[in-house]
Write a protein that holds these residues in place. Structure first.
Motif, PDB file in Angstrom:
ATOM      1  N   PRO A 193       0.569  -1.380   0.116  1.00 50.12           N
ATOM      2  CA  PRO A 193      -0.019  -0.146  -0.067  1.00 50.12           C
ATOM      3  C   PRO A 193       0.938   1.302   0.120  1.00 50.12           C
ATOM      4  CG  PRO A 193      -0.751  -1.500   1.611  1.00 50.12           C
ATOM      5  CD  PRO A 193       0.167  -2.103   1.149  1.00 50.12           C
ATOM      6  N   ASP A 194       1.825   1.209   0.857  1.00 50.07           N
ATOM      7  CA  ASP A 194       2.636   2.531   1.018  1.00 50.07           C
ATOM      8  C   ASP A 194       3.661   2.745  -0.348  1.00 50.07           C
ATOM      9  OD1 ASP A 194       1.648   3.102   3.505  1.00 50.07           O
ATOM     10  OD2 ASP A 194       3.389   2.129   4.572  1.00 50.07           O
ATOM     11  N   ASP A 195       3.893   1.662  -1.096  1.00 51.37           N
ATOM     12  CA  ASP A 195       4.672   1.658  -2.283  1.00 51.37           C
ATOM     13  C   ASP A 195       4.001   2.207  -3.213  1.00 51.37           C
ATOM     14  OD1 ASP A 195       6.510   0.323  -0.928  1.00 51.37           O
ATOM     15  OD2 ASP A 195       5.883  -1.896  -1.271  1.00 51.37           O
ATOM     16  N   ARG A 196       2.480   1.575  -3.469  1.00 52.30           N
ATOM     17  CA  ARG A 196       1.737   2.255  -4.403  1.00 52.30           C
ATOM     18  C   ARG A 196       1.469   3.821  -4.239  1.00 52.30           C
ATOM     19  NH1 ARG A 196      -1.491  -2.199  -2.822  1.00 52.30           N
ATOM     20  NH2 ARG A 196      -3.018  -1.003  -2.304  1.00 52.30           N
ATOM     21  N   THR A 197       1.437   4.212  -3.242  1.00 56.53           N
ATOM     22  CA  THR A 197       1.179   5.671  -2.799  1.00 56.53           C
ATOM     23  C   THR A 197       2.388   6.528  -3.229  1.00 56.53           C
ATOM     24  OG1 THR A 197      -0.410   5.143  -0.815  1.00 56.53           O
ATOM     25  CG2 THR A 197       0.888   7.381  -0.907  1.00 56.53           C
ATOM     26  N   ALA A 198       3.719   5.779  -2.928  1.00 59.32           N
ATOM     27  CA  ALA A 198       4.962   6.583  -3.161  1.00 59.32           C
ATOM     28  C   ALA A 198       4.884   6.583  -4.886  1.00 59.32           C
ATOM     29  CB  ALA A 198       6.179   5.925  -2.634  1.00 59.32           C
ATOM     30  N   GLY A 257      12.871   2.732   0.386  1.00 58.71           N
ATOM     31  CA  GLY A 257      11.674   3.152   1.347  1.00 58.71           C
ATOM     32  C   GLY A 257      11.007   1.789   0.792  1.00 58.71           C
ATOM     33  N   HIS A 258      11.211   1.051  -0.158  1.00 58.25           N
ATOM     34  CA  HIS A 258      10.118  -0.059  -0.789  1.00 58.25           C
ATOM     35  C   HIS A 258       9.839  -1.199   0.460  1.00 58.25           C
ATOM     36  CE1 HIS A 258       8.626  -3.424  -3.113  1.00 58.25           C
ATOM     37  NE2 HIS A 258       8.178  -2.384  -3.913  1.00 58.25           N
ATOM     38  N   SER A 259       8.611  -1.459   0.680  1.00 59.41           N
ATOM     39  CA  SER A 259       8.413  -2.426   1.469  1.00 59.41           C
ATOM     40  C   SER A 259       9.078  -3.725   1.626  1.00 59.41           C
ATOM     41  CB  SER A 259       6.892  -2.793   1.776  1.00 59.41           C
ATOM     42  OG  SER A 259       6.508  -3.300   0.456  1.00 59.41           O
TER      43      SER A 259
END
Length: 351
Positions: free
Chosen positions: A35-40, A214-216
């Protein structure tokens, strides 16, 4: 310890990857996004569109293949008044869609945009200025010289080139002119490495690498892109070449080992050469196969088998030709890149 990964490494991990998976057309690369990777990724792509001059009054048409198309369209919807994912459709359909949407921005590959321009002139007898495009964003390929300036003059538009991740398609850097180096959209995402060693490069040719700190799941990795530039000055230059076991054709990466494996299953194949050219506006690929016995040279069934095997590997159109001479001795497959892009399959042999 830092992991150095290639496109094949990402493909091999597909069975255990989680989250949203961005899969290349031939599944040789599988790029996971949490989810955070998609946002980034969407945020960086939106930043690239803003750097290209796209704003809230614009209407964006994205003419890219998957997995990049959906990502760019979602990012454009956050920046512009409207955004549509058109895919790499035929040029007449693209013209109709641009007109129907009253698009002010086109996102396309360099060859796609140049081919569209050529067809407007030669087939449709239309003036490119009548489309009213204000911005053209090019991504996904190595552009031919003077492409940016030519498109800017013909369409009366601002033309920007964006360097996108060859794994997921999201924007990483941009430039406004062919002589400019890349401007990264965030610190620490993009770098250069030696071709044959997992270390920083010296002067000369260097491979672009993605460092997604920063990738998960890939935060400790260095991803080799297979794209090469000459690093003789400051900054990160845009790629001018490719290297390794994948070659870029019409914005799609073609896995050479898969070609080799498919042809090895066909009795009588002694060798092959993949020739890639860009004589007009689009890339053209021709696979010439050499047999080990004369009786197969004119056999339509064997030619058809090879054509079907190649069609199953990639969505890119590849013509098949049969060499008239035979070779009793097997030989490895080769790439003859008449564009001057692909430097070779073995990084260690490139100087």
């Amino acid at each position: 310890m830092t992991r150095w990964l290639t496109r094949d490494d990402l493909g091999a991990a597909a069975h255990s990857a989680t989250g949203l998976l961005l899969v290349s057309p031939d599944a040789s690369s599988v790029f996971p996004l949490g989810p955070d990777d998609r946002t980034a990724a969407a945020g960086l792509t939106a930043a690239a569109l803003r750097a290209a001059g796209v704003g809230e009054r614009d209407r964006v048409a994205v003419a890219l293949a998957e997995p990049a198309g959906a990502l760019w369209t979602a990012a454009a919807a956050d920046v512009a008044q409207a955004a549509a994912d058109l895919g790499p459709r035929g040029r007449m359909r693209l013209h109709h869609a641009l007109s129907a949407l009253r698009a002010t921005t086109l996102v396309a590959t360099p060859t796609g945009a140049m081919d569209f321009l050529a067809r407007l002139h030669l087939e449709f007898l239309l003036d490119p200025l009548d489309l009213g495009l204000r911005n053209i964003v090019l991504t996904g390929e190595i552009a031919s010289k003077r492409t940016l300036g030519h498109l800017a003059w013909e369409f009366g538009a601002r033309v920007t080139e964006v360097y996108a991740s060859p794994f997921g398609g999201g924007a990483l850097a941009w430039r406004a002119a062919e002589e400019d180096p890349l401007t990264p959209l965030a610190d620490g995402l993009l770098g250069l490495a030696a071709l044959a060693k997992d270390e920083a490069p010296g002067p000369g040719l260097a491979e672009l690498v993605v460092t997604p700190h920063g990738h998960s799941t890939l935060g400790d990795a260095v991803l080799r892109t297979g794209q090469v530039a000459r690093a003789d000055g400051d900054g990160i230059p845009a790629p001018a070449h490719t290297v390794g076991e994948h070659v870029l054709v019409r914005g799609v990466w073609l896995a050479l080992p898969r070609v080799e494996k498919a042809l090895s299953k066909i009795d009588g194949v002694a060798g092959w050469e993949l020739a890639i050219s860009r004589q007009g506006t689009l890339d053209a690929a021709v696979l010439t196969v050499t047999f080990n016995r004369e009786s197969l040279v004119g056999n339509p069934m064997w030619r058809s088998r090879i054509q079907q095997a190649v069609q199953a590997l990639t969505p890119v159109s590849i013509d098949v030709e049969i060499a008239q001479e035979v070779s009793e001795t097997p030989r490895p497959g080769t790439v003859n890149d008449l564009r001057g892009h692909h430097l070779g399959r073995d990084r260690a042999l490139i100087t």
